[in-house]
Each structure stands twice: as structure tokens, then as C-alpha cells.
Design a protein around this motif. Structure first.
Motif, PDB file in Angstrom:
ATOM      1  N   UNK A 194      50.026  26.428  51.561  1.00 34.42           N
ATOM      2  CA  UNK A 194      50.086  25.397  52.598  1.00 34.42           C
ATOM      3  C   UNK A 194      51.205  24.409  52.301  1.00 34.42           C
ATOM      4  N   UNK A 195      51.887  23.939  53.329  1.00 27.82           N
ATOM      5  CA  UNK A 195      52.736  22.766  53.223  1.00 27.82           C
ATOM      6  C   UNK A 195      51.828  21.560  53.403  1.00 27.82           C
ATOM      7  N   UNK A 196      52.011  20.519  52.606  1.00 25.93           N
ATOM      8  CA  UNK A 196      51.154  19.337  52.682  1.00 25.93           C
ATOM      9  C   UNK A 196      52.006  18.067  52.645  1.00 25.93           C
ATOM     10  N   UNK A 197      51.394  16.948  52.974  1.00 25.78           N
ATOM     11  CA  UNK A 197      52.068  15.655  52.875  1.00 25.78           C
ATOM     12  C   UNK A 197      51.508  14.901  51.684  1.00 25.78           C
ATOM     13  N   UNK A 198      52.258  13.941  51.204  1.00 25.35           N
ATOM     14  CA  UNK A 198      51.795  13.137  50.073  1.00 25.35           C
ATOM     15  C   UNK A 198      52.596  13.405  48.819  1.00 25.35           C
ATOM     16  N   UNK A 199      51.955  13.300  47.685  1.00 27.87           N
ATOM     17  CA  UNK A 199      52.610  13.438  46.388  1.00 27.87           C
ATOM     18  C   UNK A 199      53.235  14.822  46.197  1.00 27.87           C
ATOM     19  N   UNK A 200      52.620  15.850  46.750  1.00 20.49           N
ATOM     20  CA  UNK A 200      53.095  17.218  46.582  1.00 20.49           C
ATOM     21  C   UNK A 200      53.626  17.758  47.903  1.00 20.49           C
ATOM     22  N   UNK A 201      54.446  18.785  47.833  1.00 16.38           N
ATOM     23  CA  UNK A 201      54.997  19.420  49.025  1.00 16.38           C
ATOM     24  C   UNK A 201      54.173  20.617  49.477  1.00 16.38           C
ATOM     25  N   UNK A 202      53.474  21.237  48.527  1.00 13.78           N
ATOM     26  CA  UNK A 202      52.744  22.460  48.840  1.00 13.78           C
ATOM     27  C   UNK A 202      51.504  22.578  47.970  1.00 13.78           C
ATOM     28  N   UNK A 203      50.532  23.308  48.503  1.00 10.09           N
ATOM     29  CA  UNK A 203      49.336  23.669  47.747  1.00 10.09           C
ATOM     30  C   UNK A 203      49.193  25.182  47.878  1.00 10.09           C
ATOM     31  N   UNK A 204      48.995  25.832  46.742  1.00  9.09           N
ATOM     32  CA  UNK A 204      48.853  27.280  46.715  1.00  9.09           C
ATOM     33  C   UNK A 204      47.496  27.611  46.103  1.00  9.09           C
ATOM     34  N   UNK A 205      46.712  28.411  46.792  1.00 10.73           N
ATOM     35  CA  UNK A 205      45.436  28.883  46.254  1.00 10.73           C
ATOM     36  C   UNK A 205      45.644  30.301  45.765  1.00 10.73           C
ATOM     37  N   UNK A 206      45.253  30.533  44.520  1.00  8.75           N
ATOM     38  CA  UNK A 206      45.458  31.845  43.918  1.00  8.75           C
ATOM     39  C   UNK A 206      44.189  32.288  43.217  1.00  8.75           C
ATOM     40  N   UNK A 207      44.100  33.559  42.977  1.00  5.64           N
ATOM     41  CA  UNK A 207      42.965  34.134  42.264  1.00  5.64           C
ATOM     42  C   UNK A 207      43.525  34.954  41.113  1.00  5.64           C
ATOM     43  N   UNK A 208      42.917  34.806  39.941  1.00  4.08           N
ATOM     44  CA  UNK A 208      43.421  35.504  38.764  1.00  4.08           C
ATOM     45  C   UNK A 208      42.262  35.942  37.899  1.00  4.08           C
ATOM     46  N   UNK A 209      42.509  36.964  37.090  1.00 10.30           N
ATOM     47  CA  UNK A 209      41.441  37.549  36.288  1.00 10.30           C
ATOM     48  C   UNK A 209      41.262  36.858  34.943  1.00 10.30           C
ATOM     49  N   UNK A 210      42.339  36.320  34.395  1.00  8.97           N
ATOM     50  CA  UNK A 210      42.247  35.641  33.100  1.00  8.97           C
ATOM     51  C   UNK A 210      43.426  34.678  32.956  1.00  8.97           C
ATOM     52  N   UNK A 211      43.402  33.867  31.913  1.00 10.71           N
ATOM     53  CA  UNK A 211      44.422  32.842  31.740  1.00 10.71           C
ATOM     54  C   UNK A 211      45.805  33.427  31.462  1.00 10.71           C
TER      55      UNK A 211
END
Length: 92
Positions: free
Chosen positions: A23-40
Motif C-alpha cells: 500500500x501507498x500511505x501518508x504520514x511518516x512512511x511512504x508505503x506499507x507492505x504485508x508479507x508472510x514468511x516461514x522463518x526469520x
């Protein structure tokens, strides 16, 4: 993020394996990305790939934690299926 290239950056980030939404967002950040991962280790690889996207200057990583086991009387208790949507994120 470099000015004027938000949508190109988000399209490139969305191609990183594991990224579910960007997503493009307003405020302190320009974007938010949601991700899914199996391990660190895999998360680290995803972040490295995102850092190599042209236009990305820096990132900040936040991880969700499981819903609380107990709730206070102020917060209504929801069944697990009401708390989480089909993709594992809150449905509201």
C-alpha cells in the motif's frame, strides 16, 4: 523512498516472493507492505530483496504477534475465526 516513483517501487516490491499486499500511505512512511514468511532467515532474505528495489532508501520491519490468550472485561472476547481473516490478518 525517492520522490515521484511510489507506484513503480510498490509494483517491484510486490514481485518479491512472500509479499502479499503493498500500500501507498501518508504520514511518516511512504508505503506499507504485508508479507508472510516461514522463518526469520527467510524474512531477512525478503528484506534484502526489498532493499535492492530501485527507489527504496530504507525500511522498518514490524511483526505482528498472536492475539491475546486472555482479554479484559473492557475488550469483548472474539472467537478465533472472528479475529482473523482467511489470510491470517485481522478481518476488521
Amino acid at each position: 523512498m525517492e520522490a515521484g516513483i511510489l507506484w513503480q517501487v510498490l509494483e517491484a516490491v510486490f514481485k518479491v516472493d512472500g509479499v502479499k499486499t503493498a500500500y501507498g500511505v501518508t504520514g511518516q512512511f511512504d508505503a506499507v507492505v504485508l508479507a508472510q514468511f516461514s522463518d526469520l532467515d527467510y524474512l531477512g532474505k525478503m528484506i534484502e530483496r526489498i532493499h535492492h528495489v530501485k527507489g527504496v532508501l530504507r525500511t522498518q520491519t514490524l511483526m505482528t504477534i498472536p492475539a491475546p490468550v486472555r482479554t479484559s472485561s473492557v475488550m469483548p472476547s472474539l472467537h478465533e475465526e472472528e479475529r482473523m481473516g482467511p489470510n491470517g490478518y485481522p478481518d476488521r
